[in-house]
Design a protein around this motif. Structure first.
Motif, PDB file in Angstrom:
ATOM      1  N   MET A 129       4.230   0.838   2.103  1.00 15.03           N
ATOM      2  CA  MET A 129       4.124   0.018   3.309  1.00 15.03           C
ATOM      3  C   MET A 129       3.638  -1.379   2.944  1.00 15.03           C
ATOM      4  N   VAL A 188       3.322  -6.359  11.808  1.00 17.62           N
ATOM      5  CA  VAL A 188       4.330  -5.332  12.043  1.00 17.62           C
ATOM      6  C   VAL A 188       5.045  -5.542  13.367  1.00 17.62           C
ATOM      7  N   GLN A 224       0.845  -1.190   0.000  1.00 18.39           N
ATOM      8  CA  GLN A 224       0.000   0.000   0.000  1.00 18.39           C
ATOM      9  C   GLN A 224       0.883   1.243   0.000  1.00 18.39           C
ATOM     10  N   TRP A 233      -0.494  -4.603  10.142  1.00 22.80           N
ATOM     11  CA  TRP A 233      -0.355  -3.228   9.682  1.00 22.80           C
ATOM     12  C   TRP A 233      -1.702  -2.533   9.553  1.00 22.80           C
ATOM     13  N   LEU A 240       7.754   0.252  13.260  1.00 21.96           N
ATOM     14  CA  LEU A 240       7.109   1.198  12.352  1.00 21.96           C
ATOM     15  C   LEU A 240       8.124   2.122  11.678  1.00 21.96           C
ATOM     16  N   ALA A 252      -0.546   1.225  10.224  1.00 21.18           N
ATOM     17  CA  ALA A 252      -0.211   1.862   8.948  1.00 21.18           C
ATOM     18  C   ALA A 252      -0.662   3.318   8.941  1.00 21.18           C
ATOM     19  N   LYS A 290       1.909   5.369  10.912  1.00 25.57           N
ATOM     20  CA  LYS A 290       3.140   5.572  10.139  1.00 25.57           C
ATOM     21  C   LYS A 290       2.920   6.608   9.040  1.00 25.57           C
ATOM     22  N   PRO A 327      -1.849  -4.809   4.275  1.00 26.08           N
ATOM     23  CA  PRO A 327      -2.554  -4.623   5.555  1.00 26.08           C
ATOM     24  C   PRO A 327      -2.574  -5.858   6.449  1.00 26.08           C
ATOM     25  N   GLU A 362      -5.043  -1.079   7.190  1.00 26.09           N
ATOM     26  CA  GLU A 362      -5.124  -0.145   6.072  1.00 26.09           C
ATOM     27  C   GLU A 362      -4.626   1.238   6.489  1.00 26.09           C
ATOM     28  N   ALA A 363      -3.821   1.846   5.635  1.00 24.26           N
ATOM     29  CA  ALA A 363      -3.315   3.183   5.939  1.00 24.26           C
ATOM     30  C   ALA A 363      -4.417   4.224   5.949  1.00 24.26           C
TER      31      ALA A 363
END
Length: 252
Positions: A31, A38, A16, A44, A223, A54, A57, A34, A46-47
């Motif tokens: 990154m 980590v 992602q 992680w 991270l 995520a 970060k 998901p 979804e950003a």
């Protein structure tokens, strides 16, 4: 297509990416997927989903040019830093603590502490537990004068926790503000709850502050985000959401 290239393409599809503009040009953060882990069993996520690892970060990365979450002192001296951090802890909103600090500073009660006058001032501001806070603050403001020569963060923290009314979180906050260091963490209730929910902390047993801090520092390293940025970022965003959820519960 070579088999190696095939594998790269398949792997890249699950990465992602987050984009920002850097002097008008796109800059990318990549990154893992998901579902990748980590830290321990923590994924992680979804950003674009609030409060995933995520997301933290990505938010820290997007803030690099602004420095909004970078550590900075709140007071002009160690004595002032102690006062504002003590007044803003133990369930007191940061804004209320800052207001109390300014009132006491303007009255000369930070440099010349007087327990009774501090208590009267806190009562006027409708500050919670004014008597106990005035007692601890007055004693700590006297005791901190002997610590002004300590220039090593962890040594100063060890000394601060021996002062009346100063626990590990408050001591860590004071030290962070003074030195901007990354070998400590400021773990408030919002961050602790998040870490328990996401598996960074072991919620099956009660950890000491320093055990939790050690885990948080390792999580930040995974991270690749400075702890001084990460805990400030998490605190500032989680407390807003927490207040909103409290308002909803109260209204219902």
């Amino acid at each position: 297509m070579p088999e190696g290239q095939n594998l790269v393409n398949r792997y890249t599809c699950f990465m992602q990416r987050v984009v920002r503009l850097n002097e008008g040009r796109p800059d990318w953060l990549t990154m893992p997927d998901p579902g990748d882990r980590v830290y321990g069993e923590t994924e992680w996520g979804e950003a674009t989903a609030f409060a995933t690892p995520a997301f933290w970060k990505a938010q820290a990365w997007l803030d690099q040019s602004k420095g909004e979450y970078a550590p900075r002192p709140l007071g002009r001296s160690l004595t002032e830093e102690l006062a504002i951090c003590m007044l803003s802890g133990f369930g007191i909103r940061a804004e209320a603590g800052a207001a109390a600090f300014r009132r006491l500073r303007d009255a000369g009660l930070i440099e010349r502490p007087d327990r009774l006058r501090i208590e009267v001032t806190l009562r006027e501001l409708r500050y919670r537990f004014p008597a106990s806070k005035a007692k601890h603050l007055a004693l700590a403001l006297v005791g901190v004068r002997e610590l002004t020569g300590i220039d090593r963060p962890l040594e100063l923290r060890d000394a601060l926790v021996k002062l009346p009314g100063v626990g590990p979180k408050t001591a860590s906050w004071i030290v962070r503000n003074r030195f901007g260091c990354d070998d400590i963490a400021i773990l408030d209730v919002h961050i602790v709850r998040w870490c328990e929910r996401w598996g960074v902390f072991d919620r099956t047993r009660k950890m000491t502050y320093f055990e939790a801090e050690s885990r948080f520092l390792r999580f930040a390293a995974c991270l690749e985000v400075r702890p001084s940025i990460l805990d400030n970022l998490m605190w500032r965003q989680l407390r807003i959401v927490g207040d909103a959820l409290d308002d909803v519960r109260t209204a219902s």
